[in-house]
Design an enzyme around this catalytic site. Structure first.
Site, short mmCIF file in Angstrom:
data_model
loop_
_atom_site.label_atom_id
_atom_site.label_comp_id
_atom_site.label_asym_id
_atom_site.label_seq_id
_atom_site.Cartn_x
_atom_site.Cartn_y
_atom_site.Cartn_z
N SER A 94 52.49 19.00 15.62
CA SER A 94 52.79 19.44 16.97
C SER A 94 53.19 20.91 16.89
O SER A 94 54.23 21.23 16.33
CB SER A 94 53.92 18.60 17.56
OG SER A 94 53.47 17.28 17.76
N LYS A 142 50.28 16.43 24.19
CA LYS A 142 51.51 16.06 23.48
C LYS A 142 52.73 16.58 24.24
O LYS A 142 53.74 15.87 24.37
CB LYS A 142 51.48 16.63 22.05
CG LYS A 142 52.73 16.37 21.21
CD LYS A 142 52.83 14.93 20.75
CE LYS A 142 54.17 14.58 20.12
NZ LYS A 142 54.33 15.04 18.74
N LYS A 185 63.69 21.26 22.08
CA LYS A 185 62.65 22.21 21.61
C LYS A 185 61.31 21.91 22.29
O LYS A 185 60.62 22.81 22.77
CB LYS A 185 62.54 22.09 20.08
CG LYS A 185 61.50 22.97 19.42
CD LYS A 185 61.64 22.92 17.89
CE LYS A 185 60.36 23.34 17.18
NZ LYS A 185 59.43 22.23 16.89
#
Lengths: 296, 296
Positions: free
Chosen positions: A95, A169, A237
């Site tokens: 990711s 994602k 994050k």
């Protein structure tokens, strides 16, 4: 079958490499701290001493390095993509930011390779069982070339051009964060209004309010068990990366921005290493309510 | 079996009455506009010309009147609860304010009856199929007395004391509203970032971001089909009732308040009669984006 290089054999990468081997591929692994790669030798996988060595002669590269900067530094700066043979498939499955993913796929394609960005969801369990949700970005030909490898690790969906896998994602992570905050608020309303929140969660299963978060994270909220799981600092994050991508697309997302505020405050108050479902404690704190007590 | 009076035989009440009859009870119905009740005579149900007449000699009362003020006016002001025999079970199953539900249950119990507030989720389909999620508030003895009747209409869960059923329903409605807004934001991020939002939704199914809303309302958002379903104006009414209950419990719910703002603005801009999943159009509007075009 084919020769596949896997870079990054941590919690996710190691079982993914094993599943590629199980599917019949000849797998060579490399990891920055060598011990994690060497454990895989016991399972019959080849271990390379350098990343460039791992990709030599490979038909496919699966990269599961820790984050965007590390991926860019090693794959581009370290010349690893340049060392992948022409005609091979490059699959960057970590990711990482959307723009980094686009740069990596373009660099791979420039040398006559196909490439997808293909991050995953489903955690260690999904990686071990080969049931990851894999979100792949790239052209039709890229996806067609990557699919046989991806299917050894989970269920692959082609979600658009370069970077679209990472966007999917991020969409996933935003939904997770917002739904956790939402279920927290609903259970607090039930509790403070005098209902039994555990029974309320139970009653809601199977209806319009049902979700994986209500089922799994809802239970954690009720038991006050916030051992991660998914630490809140990583959740924050992800939210910030998603909001930065939204801002680049000139998009304001008011609910996600509010949820970002909640997680920011949660972490400022020392909750970064607790599970993301612990955002319910942040909402308690704001309302002057005592924190949950851990059951046993 | 028992004699059951059902008051309010609209979209929900009529199939609920039929399921009580199917379970073997002797059902008497009443509705303010008589024609809706009379249709049930064809199915062998007795039709009363007054609400008081319907509850005469009844073992149980199911009230499915339209809202809180109507329920209070008829059941208390109109003396209907007072006319229910001592020892009978009073089940108020409409979605009404928590405090109204408490007053009705107390009034019923004062005359030697048992009582629950027991709102439902699952819509017309659940009512017809007898698979409603039923959230019941009251004492243990109240729930025990009501359960055999409730189980003829769906799956009943005891969620706490008087009013807790209504609180659970409000928690349900908050989760629905917030999840719709959340899925809207995630699909817009995917779309504006250049991914295929339909493929992203597909990729997310089965993972942590999965929910009934992603499955059902997510499809509506992608097709731009906002024929209700659940009109946004009722969704906003539910959010406001939930936030009022939260305020009474001295609880601030920041995410739900933001979602309330979105639905308020949606309705100010003429979206009150469109499906609640159309809040995605409100987020488009705020971002200066064109509205979805209906795919016929």
């Amino acid at each position: 079958m084919a020769r596949v290089a896997v870079l990054g054999t941590g919690i996710m990468g190691a079982p993914m490499a094993l599943n590629l081997a199980k599917a019949g591929h000849e797998v060579t692994v490399w990891n920055r701290s060598a011990d994690k790669a060497e454990r895989l030798a016991d399972h019959g996988l080849a271990v390379a001493s350098t990343a460039k060595g791992a990709v030599e002669g490979a038909d496919a590269l699966v990269s599961m390095l820790s984050d965007g900067p590390v991926s860019e530094e090693l794959l581009l700066g370290g010349g690893v993509i340049a060392a992948v043979p022409s005609g091979a498939v490059v699959m960057v499955m970590s990711s990482i930011p959307v723009n980094t993913a686009r740069r990596l796929s373009e660099a791979a394609r420039a040398g006559g390779r196909t490439a997808v960005d293909a991050p995953v969801s489903g955690g260690e369990k999904g990686a071990i069982e080969g049931t990851l949700a894999i979100m792949a970005g790239g052209g039709e030909a890229d996806f067609a070339a990557a699919k046989p490898y991806l299917e050894a690790m989970g269920r692959a969906t082609h979600v658009g051009p370069d970077g679209a896998g990472q966007l999917a994602k991020l969409a996933n992570q935003l939904i997770v964060a917002n739904t956790i905050a939402t279920v927290s608020e609903a259970l607090l309303l039930a509790e403070r209004g005098g209902a039994d929140p555990a029974a309320v969660r139970e009653a809601l299963l199977g209806g319009f309010a049902d979700s994986t978060i209500l089922r799994q994270h809802g239970l954690r909220m009720l038991s006050g068990d916030f051992v991660p799981g998914g630490p809140a600092k990583y959740q924050l994050k992800d939210i910030r990366t998603a909001l930065a991508s939204a801002a680049e697309a000139k998009l304001e997302l008011p609910v996600s921005e509010m949820v970002c505020e909640l997680f920011t405050s949660m972490i400022e108050h020392g909750g970064g290493d607790t599970d993301h479902s612990g955002v319910i404690e942040e909402i308690r704190r704001r309302n002057g309510l005592p924190q949950s007590t851990l059951t046993d």
